[in-house]
Scaffold this motif. Structure first.
Motif, short mmCIF file in Angstrom:
data_model
loop_
_atom_site.label_atom_id
_atom_site.label_comp_id
_atom_site.label_asym_id
_atom_site.label_seq_id
_atom_site.Cartn_x
_atom_site.Cartn_y
_atom_site.Cartn_z
N ILE A 2 79.71 73.08 -11.29
CA ILE A 2 78.84 72.45 -10.30
C ILE A 2 79.59 71.44 -9.44
O ILE A 2 80.45 70.71 -9.93
CB ILE A 2 77.61 71.82 -11.01
N ARG A 3 79.29 71.45 -8.16
CA ARG A 3 79.84 70.46 -7.21
C ARG A 3 78.66 69.64 -6.70
O ARG A 3 77.78 70.16 -6.03
CB ARG A 3 80.54 71.17 -6.06
N PHE A 59 79.35 77.16 -8.47
CA PHE A 59 80.32 78.23 -8.30
C PHE A 59 80.30 79.09 -9.56
O PHE A 59 80.30 78.55 -10.67
CB PHE A 59 81.72 77.66 -8.09
N HIS A 60 80.30 80.39 -9.37
CA HIS A 60 80.25 81.30 -10.53
C HIS A 60 81.63 81.94 -10.68
O HIS A 60 82.13 82.56 -9.73
CB HIS A 60 79.21 82.39 -10.30
N LEU A 61 82.22 81.78 -11.86
CA LEU A 61 83.55 82.33 -12.11
C LEU A 61 83.48 83.46 -13.13
O LEU A 61 82.79 83.35 -14.15
CB LEU A 61 84.48 81.24 -12.67
N VAL A 93 91.25 82.64 -7.29
CA VAL A 93 91.08 82.08 -8.63
C VAL A 93 91.29 80.57 -8.49
O VAL A 93 92.38 80.06 -8.74
CB VAL A 93 92.10 82.69 -9.63
N PRO A 94 90.26 79.83 -8.07
CA PRO A 94 90.45 78.41 -7.77
C PRO A 94 90.58 77.55 -9.02
O PRO A 94 90.12 77.94 -10.10
CB PRO A 94 89.18 78.03 -7.02
N VAL A 95 91.23 76.40 -8.87
CA VAL A 95 91.35 75.45 -9.99
C VAL A 95 89.96 74.83 -10.20
O VAL A 95 89.35 74.30 -9.26
CB VAL A 95 92.37 74.34 -9.65
N VAL A 96 89.47 74.93 -11.44
CA VAL A 96 88.10 74.53 -11.75
C VAL A 96 87.82 73.07 -11.34
O VAL A 96 86.80 72.76 -10.72
CB VAL A 96 87.84 74.74 -13.26
N ASP A 97 88.76 72.15 -11.66
CA ASP A 97 88.53 70.73 -11.35
C ASP A 97 88.38 70.51 -9.85
O ASP A 97 87.66 69.62 -9.41
CB ASP A 97 89.70 69.88 -11.87
N LYS A 98 89.08 71.30 -9.08
CA LYS A 98 88.99 71.14 -7.63
C LYS A 98 87.65 71.63 -7.10
O LYS A 98 87.09 71.06 -6.17
CB LYS A 98 90.14 71.88 -6.93
N ASP A 147 85.05 68.92 -7.67
CA ASP A 147 85.25 67.64 -7.02
C ASP A 147 84.86 67.71 -5.54
O ASP A 147 85.58 68.29 -4.72
CB ASP A 147 86.74 67.27 -7.15
N ALA A 148 83.70 67.08 -5.20
CA ALA A 148 83.22 67.16 -3.81
C ALA A 148 84.16 66.45 -2.84
O ALA A 148 84.06 66.62 -1.63
CB ALA A 148 81.82 66.56 -3.72
N GLY A 149 85.10 65.64 -3.41
CA GLY A 149 86.07 64.96 -2.55
C GLY A 149 87.15 65.91 -2.04
O GLY A 149 87.88 65.59 -1.09
N ILE A 150 87.28 67.03 -2.70
CA ILE A 150 88.31 68.00 -2.27
C ILE A 150 87.67 69.07 -1.39
O ILE A 150 86.71 69.72 -1.79
CB ILE A 150 88.99 68.64 -3.51
#
Ligand code: FAD
Length: 410
Positions: free
Chosen positions: A343-344, A355-357, A391-396, A399-402
């Protein structure tokens, strides 16, 4: 192509777009667009939204009559095609007229799933066409009691519109939450709160046992023995694709008219597109899907037009859908039914995106909700990431700042 021309069955979103696209692609032969409804091809999404704000809903046509004339598109309205004679390459209309074709596009759309219990009731209505919308809209009077059977998109949009007209609204949903197959629980919860906050009564786990008209309208009986009385009951329990023509003509049907990724059926002269067809989606490993979505109908109409002229292009778009309820807009890109969600939040005014991975970390869908256009840009970017099989980095993602744009660049 021979001089019999292209015939399109179904003068809806997909059929009309296909007709214009044929001309835009430079096709100079005959184009015939046949539609069972009496109206010029029109947009359906407003029917459950702004269209319900007045007694007599306006009609938002896809194009003026003059545009069909100048593109030399022969528009046959109030005309139903009853059979396809594949050996002769011709169609038969309800009045017996025969129409030959060189290439045929089936864009027959879908129709509401009927509720057998409601068969005899004069107060139970369905919403698919402009005429349906007119019947419902005239009955949305201040203080009218409206029951909506089914907490799906159309039912919920209608619930919001009916509240806007001052009706007392109850939504009956069989499942324990709204939109259980279409959106993640977090989004369903926001929608349920919005409806309740706007005075809609939602009953979950509601099973209907009887529907009967009486002197004061219609009575709906539930599995727990309780009864509800209403002036109007609108049934919104899904749609089924119009595949009968294709079926009778011996074409394969599997949750929609079966087409390949170029939208061609097993008959090289017949294509199908829009709500009526099921097709393999390469970005989801060729999984066969059928979409009921406005943008898909447009895109497939355009794609089928080019492919009927021999382009052989595959449908590769990421599915996209939106719904408006009160001041909230929900958008979904991709197929949001698999994988874990990230979730963002903190996108302002409570807006958020999930986002669904997939198991391999690939982004397969994004669903977001917020006021007005709050999530539109990020959903658009997510759509591009999905198309690229990122395949995005989950933490990114979380993070709504990114900015999602930076993930796209990566
Ligand atoms: P349709 O629009 O259904 O057109 C098919 C046409 O074919 C119909 O006019 C039908 O009468 C005609 N036809 C069928 N059989 C025959 C025959 N044998 N002979 C002649 N004519 C025939 N999508 C979104 O993405 N967002 C939204 O917010 C949204 N809101 C919606 C609200 C409502 C009330 C409805 C009903 C739909 C909504 N949709 C929305 C879905 C979107 O409108 C559809 O996906 C789109 O209209 C599909 O276009 P289509 O041309 O495939 O089918």
């Amino acid at each position: 192509m021979g001089d019999r021309g292209v015939v399109i069955v179904g003068a809806g979103e997909c059929g009309a777009r296909a007709a214009f696209a044929l001309r835009e692609e430079g096709y100079a032969g005959c184009i015939t667009l046949i539609g069972a409804e009496r109206h010029m091809p029109y947009e359906r999404p407003p029917l459950s939204k702004d269209g319900m704000s007045a007694d007599a809903p306006g009609i938002k046509t896809i194009a003026e009559a003059s545009r069909y004339e100048s593109a030399a598109i022969r528009l046959m309205l109030s005309a139903e095609v009853v059979s396809i004679e594949r050996a002769e390459k011709s169609l038969v209309l309800g009045d017996g007229t025969t129409i030959p074709y060189e290439m045929l596009l089936l864009a027959t759309g879908a129709r509401p799933r009927l509720l057998p219990l409601a068969e005899k009731s004069r107060h139970c209505l369905y919403l698919r066409t402009h005429d349906d919308a007119g019947l419902i809209a005239t009955r949305l009077k201040p203080g009218s009691r409206v029951i909506i059977v089914g907490g799906g998109f159309i039912g919920l949009e209608l619930a919001a519109a009916a509240r806007g007209r001052g009706c007392e609204v109850t939504v009956l949903e069989a499942m324990p939450r709204l939109l259980s197959r279409a959106v993640p629980e977090e989004i369903a919860t926001v929608l349920a709160e919005a409806h309740r906050g706007n005075g809609v009564d939602i009953l979950f786990g509601a099973s209907l046992t009887a529907i009967e008209d009486n002197d004061s309208g219609v009575e709906v009986r539930l599995g727990d023995g309780s009864t509800l009385q209403a002036d109007l009951c609108v049934i919104g329990i899904g749609a089924i694709p119009n595949t009968d023509l294709a079926d009778r003509a011996g074409l394969a049907v599997e949750n929609g008219i079966c087409v390949d990724e170029t939208l061609r059926t097993e008959d090289p002269a017949i294509f199908a597109a829009g709500d009526c067809c099921s097709f393999p989606l390469s970005i989801y490993a060729g999984r066969r899907v059928r979409l009921e979505a406005w943008r898909n109908a447009q895109e497939q109409g355009t794609l089928a037009a080019g492919n009927m002229l021999g382009r052989h292009a595959a449908h590769i778009s990421v599915p996209w859908f939106w719904s408006d309820q009160y001041d909230l807009t929900l958008q979904i890109a991709g197929l949001a039914d698999e994988g874990k969600t990230i979730i963002r939040r903190e996108m302002g005014d409570g807006a958020f995106i999930l986002f669904h991975l997939a198991d391999d970390g690939r982004l397969v869908a994004a669903s977001g909700i917020g006021q007005g256009n709050a999530v539109a840009r990020d959903i658009r970017l997510a759509e591009m990431l999905i198309a690229r099989r990122a395949v995005p980095v989950v933490d990114k993602l979380a993070d709504a700042g990114i900015k999602l744009k930076s993930l796209l660049a990566a």
